[in-house]
Structures are given as C-alpha cells and as structure tokens.
Design a protein around this motif. Structure first.
Motif, PDB file in Angstrom:
ATOM      1  N   ASN A 297       8.087 -62.360  28.894  1.00 19.37           N
ATOM      2  CA  ASN A 297       7.703 -61.711  30.144  1.00 19.37           C
ATOM      3  C   ASN A 297       8.810 -60.783  30.629  1.00 19.37           C
ATOM      4  O   ASN A 297       9.990 -61.036  30.389  1.00 19.37           O
ATOM      5  CB  ASN A 297       7.467 -62.756  31.237  1.00 19.37           C
ATOM      6  CG  ASN A 297       6.227 -63.567  30.956  1.00 19.37           C
ATOM      7  OD1 ASN A 297       5.243 -63.052  30.441  1.00 19.37           O
ATOM      8  ND2 ASN A 297       6.277 -64.849  31.271  1.00 19.37           N
ATOM      9  N   SER A 298       8.398 -59.762  31.334  1.00 26.83           N
ATOM     10  CA  SER A 298       9.390 -58.924  32.000  1.00 26.83           C
ATOM     11  C   SER A 298      10.127 -59.774  33.023  1.00 26.83           C
ATOM     12  O   SER A 298       9.527 -60.610  33.694  1.00 26.83           O
ATOM     13  CB  SER A 298       8.707 -57.758  32.709  1.00 26.83           C
ATOM     14  OG  SER A 298       8.127 -56.896  31.754  1.00 26.83           O
ATOM     15  N   HIS A 299      11.414 -59.579  33.114  1.00 27.64           N
ATOM     16  CA  HIS A 299      12.174 -60.358  34.086  1.00 27.64           C
ATOM     17  C   HIS A 299      13.495 -59.666  34.383  1.00 27.64           C
ATOM     18  O   HIS A 299      13.880 -58.718  33.699  1.00 27.64           O
ATOM     19  CB  HIS A 299      12.410 -61.782  33.574  1.00 27.64           C
ATOM     20  CG  HIS A 299      13.265 -61.851  32.344  1.00 27.64           C
ATOM     21  ND1 HIS A 299      12.741 -61.789  31.069  1.00 27.64           N
ATOM     22  CD2 HIS A 299      14.608 -61.953  32.185  1.00 27.64           C
ATOM     23  CE1 HIS A 299      13.726 -61.864  30.184  1.00 27.64           C
ATOM     24  NE2 HIS A 299      14.862 -61.956  30.818  1.00 27.64           N
ATOM     25  N   THR A 300      14.146 -60.168  35.401  1.00 29.49           N
ATOM     26  CA  THR A 300      15.451 -59.634  35.789  1.00 29.49           C
ATOM     27  C   THR A 300      16.496 -60.718  35.619  1.00 29.49           C
ATOM     28  O   THR A 300      16.272 -61.861  36.000  1.00 29.49           O
ATOM     29  CB  THR A 300      15.431 -59.185  37.264  1.00 29.49           C
ATOM     30  OG1 THR A 300      14.497 -58.118  37.390  1.00 29.49           O
ATOM     31  CG2 THR A 300      16.793 -58.704  37.723  1.00 29.49           C
TER      32      THR A 300
END
Lengths: 706, 303
Positions: A297-300
C-alpha cells in the motif's frame, strides 16, 4: 460475547443433514474455514475470525457432526465425499465462487479432495497441522491403539481410550484425555475448557461415525499420490513442532510434496491456532496477501529525527473507572513534556469522555470489539464473576490486540501506556518480537484471587493465571519498561499468588513502582463544598443520598434495593433526599418511583455531586469508592458478588483509608439497608487523606521513558 | 573495503561506447539498478547491493561518462533512448530476460522509457526521486535560462548551476549541488562520497550530457521548465506502463520536488511511498527504510 458477529448465517440442507455456516467481513478474497468435525466446530477458529474478517471475507462452517450442523450417527453419512459435498454446498449458498481454504487437522484431507474435484473453486490452502493419508509418519500412540479400536478393553487408560466402546460409553473421558495431551503448552486452561466444551456438543456415537466414515472408500496410496501430485495451487502449512495429533513431520512432508510454504511453530502443539493465535493470524494474513497479489500500500514513513514524540494511550473501557485518572495522568505528562502528542486507543464508554475533553481518539478505535459490552453480558443481577469474565473475553482480547498491533506498527509511537490493557501486556509477552516502543504498564491491583464458592478448581485457575504472568515478566523483563501500581505499598493485598507462588506484596514491591492513588480530581474545600452544593441545588437542611451504579449497566438490582430502602430510612430522617443515577445503560423509567426520589440517566461529572453528598450507596468499584474516600463522604459499598477485585482488592484498599462501610448485597434487605443508611449518616468521618499528587507521580515515572 | 564484491565484472560495448557492469548474487529474480546523472557512477547504490544481492541477482552499470565507462563527449550518446538501449544491452549481455528496474533521479527517465519501450523486459519499475517535469520546482525555475549564459561573481546557490561556472569551479559546484541533494542534517559522509564520485568525471563530460538532443518527451538537463509538450509526453509514458510501479519520494527533496513523485504515482497507478523529511537520495541517507521498502515491493513481484 463474541468478538465478531456474522452478518450472514444459516444452514443448508444437505441430503437430510443441516450444515451450518456463517459469513464475516467483506472483500475480494474469501477465506473458507473448515474445522475438523465431529471433534470440534467452527468456534475453533474464534481467535482468527475477527482479525481475518477485517481484511477478507470469511466463511466458516460447522462440519457435519457438531455445532449447529446435523449430527448423523451412521458412518456412511461421514464419508469424505459427504464432507466435500457439504463444503461445496456452503460455498454455493454463500455465493462464494472461489476461496482460500483454511483447514485444521484432518479437515485438510477434505480440503485436498475438495480441490481435486472442484479445482476452479480453490485459490489456495492454508493447512494447519494437516493430516492427510500416506504423507509422513503416524504417531506411535495411534499405531498402538488402532488394532484395538473395536475391542472391549478391561479398564483402558491413557491412549487406550482411543477405542470405539470408550467413545460410546465414556465420551467425556476420551475427550479430556485427548485435549489434555494436545495442549502441551503451559497455562492452557481456557483453551482446554473450550475444546472440551465444543467436543461435548457432539456425542460419542457421532464421533465413532466420524472416525469410521473418513476411512470409507479410502483411496489407495497410488491414487492419493496422484491427487497430491496434481496440487498446483499455493499451499502454506502451519504446524506446531510438538503436535501430538498430527506429528510435525506430516506437515513438513506435505509442504515439501506440494512445494508449499512451511511455518513451524517451535514449542507449540496441535492447537496453535488457539494457543498462539497472534502468530497464526499473521502467517495466514501474509500468505493470503501474497497469493492474492496484494501490492504494497501507499504509505508515508517519517525519518526518525523528524518525528514528534508520540504516545499511544490505552484506557481500559470496562466500566468508566479509568478515564478520569488517565486524563489526569495525560495532562500532567503534557505539562512535563509539552511537545508530546497523545493518541487514545479505546472504546465506549471512554471515547465520548475523551472527545469531550478535546483528546484525539485514534480512528482504529472503532474496530475494537466491546470489552464493556462483554462484561455487561457476563453480569447477572448483582453478580459479576470478574475473573471468569476476563477469561471468556479471550477472543475479544486477541481481536483487539490485532487492531492494536496494526496501529502501533503504523503509528511510530515512542511509548505505549496501557492502563490495564491486558491484551497488550499478555500478547507482547507471548510474542515479544512484536513489541514497538516503550511500554508503561499500569494497574491498580495485582493478583487474581479465587472466590470461595469457586472451590479448589478456581484456586487452581487463578494460581495458573498468576503463575503465567510471573513467568512472563521473569522471562521477558524488557516488555514492561515501567510497571506502575496506582496506589501505595500498603494497598497491595497481603495474600499469595497461589500455592507455591510468591506473596503478592513482596513480588509487587520488587516489580512495580508506586504512584499513589490517582483520583483525577481535587476534592473541594469546605468553602467550595458550600458553593457547589448551592450550584447543584442541595439545600443546607436536606440530607442528599446518591445511589449510583456506574456506567456499565450492571447494577439495576442495587438501584432497586436502595430505592426500596428509601421510604423506610426517610421515616427516621425526614430531610432525606435520594438521587438515583441509572447511568447510560439503564432506563430510568424502569425503576420504581417514590415521592422525594429523583432518577437520572447520565450525570455529567458525577464526582462533583458525590464530593458534596451526605451519603452515597454504591457498588464496590475502585474509582467511585475512592472518589468518596477522597472527598470524605459517608458511603455504603456493595461489591458485586464473585467480583474478586471489588471484594478483596478494593475493600483492602478502602480499609487502608478507613473509608466507607462494606455491605454484602445478598444478606442486606431494604430494612437493613435503611438502618445502615441512617447509621452511616450519623458517622464521624475520620478517613485518612487520599493523596492528590498521584497523577503527577505517575506522569513523572512515565516521562522517564520518553 | 567494500561490503560486497561483484561476482562478475565485465564490459559491454554498444554504439561505440564501452560500459562497465557488475553482477552480484544469483537469485531467480534480477534487479537492475540504473545509472543516474553521470555526475556520479554506480557506487551510489552501495547501500543497496549487499542487502539485495543476498536474495536477488543485482546488476549495476555505469552510464557513459563516469565510473568504468568511456568518457563520451558526443552529446548524442547521452539521449534518454541511448540510455534505454544501453540498459537493454546490459540485460542481454547478462542473459536476463526480465528484471525489476530501479531508477533514481535521471534514472527515473531512463527506467520509465525502458519499461514503456520494452514492457516484456521489465517485471516492475521503481522510481526514486524521479526527474520528471511533472511539478514546478520553484527553487530551480531560473536554471534553464541562466545555464548557458555567463555568470557573475559572487555566484551563490543555484546560480552555480551554470556551464561556465562548472568549468571554472567544478568542485565548488559539486559541493553545492550535493548539499542540496542531501538536505538532511548530518550528511557529511554522503556529501564526501558524491563529491569524490563527481571528481571522476569532468565539466567537459557534463557539458556534453547537457547538450544531449531533446526528443519529444525526453526533457533535458538544460530545459528544467515544464513545457506542455514534455509534460504530455511523460504523462503518456507513465500512464501506459503495464508493470507494477513503485514511487519513492522524499518530502524534502530539493532537486525534484515531492509533487513530482505524487503526480508520477497517480499517472502510473503506482504505490507511493512518501519519506517524510527525506531528500533526493533516500537510498543513501535512509538506506534501511529504503531497502525494506524495496524488498517488500520485490517480494510482492516474486514469481
């Protein structure tokens, strides 16, 4: 209470036998959980379902012979073909086109056969402790007892109980022997009780039919080899190294033959899914993620030195007891370190109190299964068997720990504060590699204690739980970076943890630091009392008695009893006024009414009312009684029967302050209660002062960690 | 001492240029770590190679102009499609059908166009601090106009991004440039490394690279502004990619603003990993997290 309620459940008629199924969660990928019947049913997966259902659609069935499915006794009704047809019927009725099968023990044989016949319906298999024929060795005790299956043995013992006649005549004896052998892990009392209870929902006759049925038309070795050779779907095998039902070599060889993943759990037995649920859950999730092609997943991610100091605070939601003290501690912590940010992971009824104070409640809080709801369910009248309620909360604790672990892994918290966050403390000790951040553990009592009516067995159980906790802390002292007892040394009860175990106070003094009591508010001075009474409408010449049962919905019976005592007491003390606080979960209209009696639902900041009342009638909960002790008000307290904490720990602590009058609910009728009210109103108050610096002391101890 | 020596070292000659490549490890999946702007060479992947090569076969090579490759002065040889053809030549030489391709900064252009032109050769694409004209860069907006003009002393900040200044004060320019690349505090060692690698090439080489032909959609070193045509061309490339794409971008990237990564991820339907506080080369400055992110992406692609 269950941690996950199915959104769809029912039975499908399969040639005269009802087959029960349920559906939890939603998502592209379906997991189909197949339990080994008739020895158990779908509840064997209770520690998996709530977690998996947050990520996937989960279909679970009771295979024929147990649970809510039909229980035919003919072996012809228990063939693999029948079980495979049941699986197909459940997939059809739930409109499940394809699923990852999750089997346990011999249910994996059904799963493999199912996939052989209905390949297009299967995308993968999680084989937990698989038992499929011809692969891997069979344990000696099965080899030894198989020839005697039909024999009528004279006084069989041990594994010899694996015998048709024993099944039929001494079903429970076999079941208890079998699961006693399976649960080789120490401190497995709850898992043992569960497994036996579920097994006994079926009968010996059905179990015999199940045993004999699975062998009907058994394939030849050559034929089964072909089935195994044809397996082209992804397989993950999870196997306890010390499995006494299906030895680990069977899982290892099965994985090797089908080119599957192999996950060995060292030190674990045949019921790893119940005994090491966190690890098993994570293995299943990761496998399904991989085979369903779930991409990262996209994440920071934030660089370490760019992070603000973040705290995750877990406040026990059982009752409303802890929120005030936790808020007070959080406020002191922010005063000591203004730059920290605090997120709260907690649930109703704590959440609205925090939100009203402008605190930040983590959005994942809504995924938590209700602990206070469970405790309400476990209470009856004025009775709450608090120890057993905690034990039967096991599936909720697993479900909530899985939520917590996701939050703490994504949230980059420096510190986790757990005010009686049992799930975190327990499962971090059981899975120490999962620990993230510093951990401050807080509690206001140490030691589970048996109630007298529980007899030796309950004493054995509480000692077992205490022993497990002691062993946890001795083996992994790094899990609790700080352990804070909310109270003073003398508040720790002078008891022992159980036979052969340490004295509670000695051990607690060696393993905890003491913050003193944390009230969460400062009692009013006498001038403040006068103006507060005025503000609340308490006249100078009236005696205000407040009856309150807290926020949990437990306690209607105490309200009723106090209300019945009110007119009697008022005859002696005409200026008596009674305010009954029903709390958010009891309908005020359901209570008897009297002249001079007021009934309220929720009362905001009830501690202010309590701090200036003339008398209070309450349960034995620590928070309310200590608020009254701190404000030096006369009060009668009725511990919930069989609630060890209220009956022993709280009562002991109140005795340290000389506060309140202990009352026994069962032996107190309205006349006796009225007499006690009159007597208590006349009492001279000489309570010891309750410390007011507890929140600051606790905050300073915690602050050292961050 | 290097943490990991190559198992194979070789050269491939393509279109008149000899390129040095190295192969590490022998996993079933291959990861091709592309060159970037030729001011540095393949050693900028040094934090990744030992870790990745324990599980994957890793190929690095130097582009024309630095490292063990020829110092090419012909601008034509630096076009994006020349880089793409070089990458294919390296894969061919190593007998690799398909690889996961990782490109940093200018390598993002090479990798994107490689995956677009040769989809069968690319199993997945990772863009790190990609140099794509997809978002305005306020700090550097004047570069294109000033690049070929004379500079005036004292030359400060991005004014040093000037061809004449490069020739006169090459080392000072590289120190300035890499101080912007490594915007994170305490980056002395990465800065020293990069300046040392930059000293292995010369202003003449960088001049040739800067003068490379700009075909539609390529963008060029000297045209950092975002003409509509370049935006449209790169948008087309990214939106037509068929392989899984991972975009990694630091929020404090001063060379290619974070918005480039966001937009690239949107166009490519990619997973976006945002590194809060990181600069232009998180693979160097935040190597642990970068390696773990890369590993997770690679594991998700494993056959």
């Amino acid at each position: 209470m269950r941690a996950s309620i199915p959104h769809e459940a029912g039975t499908v008629d399969r040639d005269g036998a009802d087959i029960y199924y349920e559906v939890h969660g939603s998502g592209q990928t379906t997991l189909f959980l197949v339990p080994p019947a008739p020895i158990t049913h779908s509840k064997i997966f209770k520690a998996q379902v709530p977690y998996l259902a947050r990520h996937f659609r989960v279909v679970a069935m009771d295979a024929r012979g147990n649970g809510r499915s039909g229980q035919p006794t003919e072996k012809e009704k228990h063939t693999r073909a029948e079980n495979v047809a049941d699986m197909l019927a459940v997939m059809d009725v739930t409109e499940t086109t394809q699923a990852v099968l999750v089997g346990h023990c011999h249910a994996n044989w059904w799963c493999v056969e199912f996939a052989a016949r209905h390949r297009d319906r299967v995308t993968g298999l999680v084989a937990i402790e698989p038992g499929v024929p011809y692969i891997g060795p069979v344990q000696q005790h099965w080899k030894d007892t198989a020839p005697n299956w039909e024999a009528e043995l004279d006084d069989p013992q041990g594994w010899a109980l694996n015998n048709r006649h024993v099944y039929l005549t001494e079903h429970r004896r076999w079941i208890e022997w079998f699961f006693g052998q399976q649960l080789i892990e120490a401190h497995s009392t709850k898992q043992f009780e569960d497994a036996v209870e579920w097994a006994l929902e079926s009968t010996g006759a059905v179990l015999v039919a199940g045993e004999e049925g699975i062998e009907v038309e058994a394939p030849s070795k050559e034929d089964f080899e072909k089935v195994v050779a044809a397996i082209d779907y992804p397989v993950a095998v999870i196997h306890g190294e010390l499995d006494i039902c299906q030895c680990v070599e069977r899982g290892r060889q099965f994985a090797e033959r089908v080119g599957g993943e192999l996950h060995i759990l060292e030190g674990a037995g045949h019921l790893a899914l119940a005994r090491d649920p966190v690890k098993v859950n994570q293995i299943i999730k990761e496998f399904v993620d991989r085979l369903s092609g779930a991409r990262m997943n996209s994440h920071t991610w934030t660089r370490g030195m760019n992070r603000r100091k973040k705290v995750l605070y877990l406040s026990s939601p059982i009752g409303l007891g802890h929120v005030r003290r936790d808020l007070a501690i959080a406020q002191e912590l922010k005063r000591l370190q203004p730059e920290i940010e605090i997120d709260w992971l907690t649930q109703h009824p704590v959440t609205p109190v925090l939100e009203a104070e402008g605190e930040r409640v983590h959005p994942a809080s809504e995924w938590l299964a209700s602990e206070s709801g469970h405790f309400s369910d476990e209470s009856h009248g004025h009775d709450l068997h608090c120890f057993q309620a905690l034990r039967s909360m096991d599936e909720i604790l697993v479900a909530n720990f899985m939520v917590f672990q996701e939050v703490v892994e994504e949230g980059l918290y420096d510190l986790v504060i757990g005010d009686e966050a049992w799930d975190v403390d327990h499962f971090w000790h059981e899975n120490p590699e999962l620990k993230r951040g510093e951990h401050a553990w807080m509690t206001d009592f140490v030691g589970f204690l048996p109630m007298p009516d529980g007899g030796d067995h309950e004493a054995y159980l509480t000692a077992d739980y205490n022993a497990e906790m002691i062993e946890h802390i001795e083996r992994f002292p790094r899990i609790r970076d700080k352990a804070i007892f909310v109270g003073n040394n003398d508040d720790v009860i002078p008891e022992v943890f159980g036979d052969g175990l340490p004295k509670i106070r000695d051990w607690t003094e060696a393993h905890f630091e003491f913050s003193g009591y944390v009230t969460g508010f400062t009692p009013p001075t006498s001038e403040e009392s006068a103006s507060l009474r005025d503000e609340l409408g308490f006249a100078e010449d009236e005696k205000v008695c407040i009856v309150t049962v807290g926020g949990s919905g437990i306690g209607q019976s105490l309200l009723e009893k106090a209300i019945a005592a009110f007119p009697i007491a008022k005859r002696t003390i005409p200026e008596l006024r009674m305010i009954a606080v029903a709390g958010p979960r009891i309908d005020p209209a359901s209570l008897t009414s009297h002249p001079g009696l007021e009934v309220h639902g929720y009362v905001d900041r009830l501690y202010r009312h309590l701090s200036v009342c003339d008398l209070a009638v309450v349960q034995g909960g620590l928070t309310t009684t200590m608020e009254l002790a701190a404000a030096k008000r006369p009060f009668l307290y009725f511990p919930l029967s069989r609630h060890f904490e209220q009956n022993y720990h709280v009562r002991h602590r109140l005795d340290q302050y000389g506060a309140g009058r202990y009352m026994e609910y069962a032996s107190t009728d309205p006349d006796a209660l009225a007499a006690a009210m009159v007597a208590e109103l006349a009492r001279r108050i000489d309570y010891r002062d309750v410390e007011t610096d507890g929140a600051l002391r606790a905050a300073k101890l915690i602050s050292e960690l961050i | 001492m290097r943490a990991r020596l190559p198992d194979t070292t070789g050269t491939v000659v393509r279109n008149g240029v000899s390129l040095g490549y190295e192969v590490y490890g022998d996993g079933p999946q291959t990861v091709l770590l592309l060159p970037t702007w030729t001011i540095i060479h393949s050693r900028f992947w040094k934090m990744q190679v030992p870790y990745l090569s324990r599980r994957y076969r890793v190929i690095t090579y130097d582009g024309p102009g630095n490292g063990r490759s020829d110092r090419v002065t012909n601008p034509d040889r630096y076009s994006v499609d020349e880089y793409v053809d070089d990458a294919v030549a390296v894969l061919d030489k190593c007998a690799v059908d398909r690889a996961v391709v990782v490109g940093l900064s200018m390598g993002g252009q090479y990798g994107s166009r490689l995956a677009w032109r040769h989809p069968s050769r690319v199993a997945g694409l990772v863009l790190v601090g990609a140099a794509l004209p997809l978002a305005p860069n306020s700090e550097r907006s004047s570069i294109a106009e000033q690049f070929f003009k004379p500079y005036t002393e004292p030359c400060e900040g991005w004014e040093k991004y000037n061809l004449a200044y490069w020739h006169d004060h090459y080392e000072d320019f590289t120190k300035f440039f890499f101080s912007q690349v490594f915007s994170e505090p305490h980056s002395t060692k990465p800065l020293e490394d990069a300046v040392a690698w930059a000293s292995e090439t010369s202003p003449d080489i960088l001049e040739a690279e800067a003068a490379r032909p700009v075909v539609a959609g390529e963008g060029s070193r000297a045209s950092v502004a975002t003409p509509d045509e370049a935006v449209a061309a790169w948008s087309l490339v990214l939106s037509e990619l068929t392989c899984p794409v991972l975009v990694v971008h630091g929020t404090h990237d001063r060379i290619q603003p974070y918005g480039v990564g966001v937009e690239a991820a949107r166009l490519a339907g990619a997973t976006l990993v945002s590194l809060k506080g990181s600069g232009h080369m998180p693979n160097v400055r935040d190597p642990i997290r970068f390696n773990l992110v890369l590993r997770r992406f690679l594991d998700g692609l494993a056959p």
